[in-house]
Write an enzyme that holds these catalytic residues in place. Structure first.
Site, PDB file in Angstrom:
ATOM      1  N   PRO A   1      -6.277   5.853   9.445  1.00 17.38           N
ATOM      2  CG  PRO A   1      -4.830   7.587  10.638  1.00 17.38           C
ATOM      3  CD  PRO A   1      -6.613   7.501  10.143  1.00 17.38           C
ATOM      4  CB  CYS A   2      -3.362   0.807  10.782  1.00 14.22           C
ATOM      5  SG  CYS A   2      -4.599   0.593   9.059  1.00 14.22           S
TER       6      CYS A   2
END
Length: 156
Positions: free
Chosen positions: A119-120
């Site tokens: 989850p950047c």
């Protein structure tokens, strides 16, 4: 390497992988949807579908992204960011043990090959701003809104 294209609320997701795991998930503005889902990618397709339907907060996939040791270290730290939460690039650098590595951390974040699964999109600027995102800031905003806890509405 197997590839499948699926429709999402944010565009066409391209998922690549093999028996060693999912190696890449990216988003494209347009393209075609696959008619057949390779068996090695069934879990990835189902879990992404569940995520977009609001039925999943965490992914349980075998992943096999390509990257440098440093990039993989950053991506492992990204996986620790809880659903619905954000951290700044500075906080992320501190967690990795080097405040001065903020640019390298940001670069590794931008090279994340597993859209949403790593989850950047949960990394923001120190001032709370939505900073660069490979999928486009409109997608980052959508993802963060999608993950925002719903507020209790009054019955009266």
């Amino acid at each position: 390497m197997e590839i499948v294209y699926i429709n999402t609320p944010l565009g066409i997701a391209k998922i690549s992988g093999d028996n060693d795991g999912v190696s890449a998930i990216s988003i494209e503005d347009e393209g075609f949807i696959s008619n057949v889902i390779p068996s090695v990618l069934l879990d990835a397709v189902q879990q992404l579908t569940d995520y977009f339907e609001g039925k999943r907060e965490n992914f349980d996939l075998v992943i096999n992204p390509s990257g440098t040791d440093f990039q993989k270290k950053v991506w492992q730290e990204l996986e620790k960011i809880p659903f619905g939460k954000t951290v700044s690039y500075l906080e992320l650098s501190k967690k990795l043990g080097d405040v001065k590595a903020i640019r390298a951390v940001a670069s590794a974040n931008g090279k994340n090959p597993l859209w949403i699964v790593i989850p950047c999109h949960r990394v923001i600027g120190s001032d709370g701003s939505l900073t660069g995102y490979a999928g486009g800031l409109h997608r980052k905003k959508w993802l963060l809104e999608h993950e925002k806890p719903s507020s209790q509405q009054s019955l009266f």
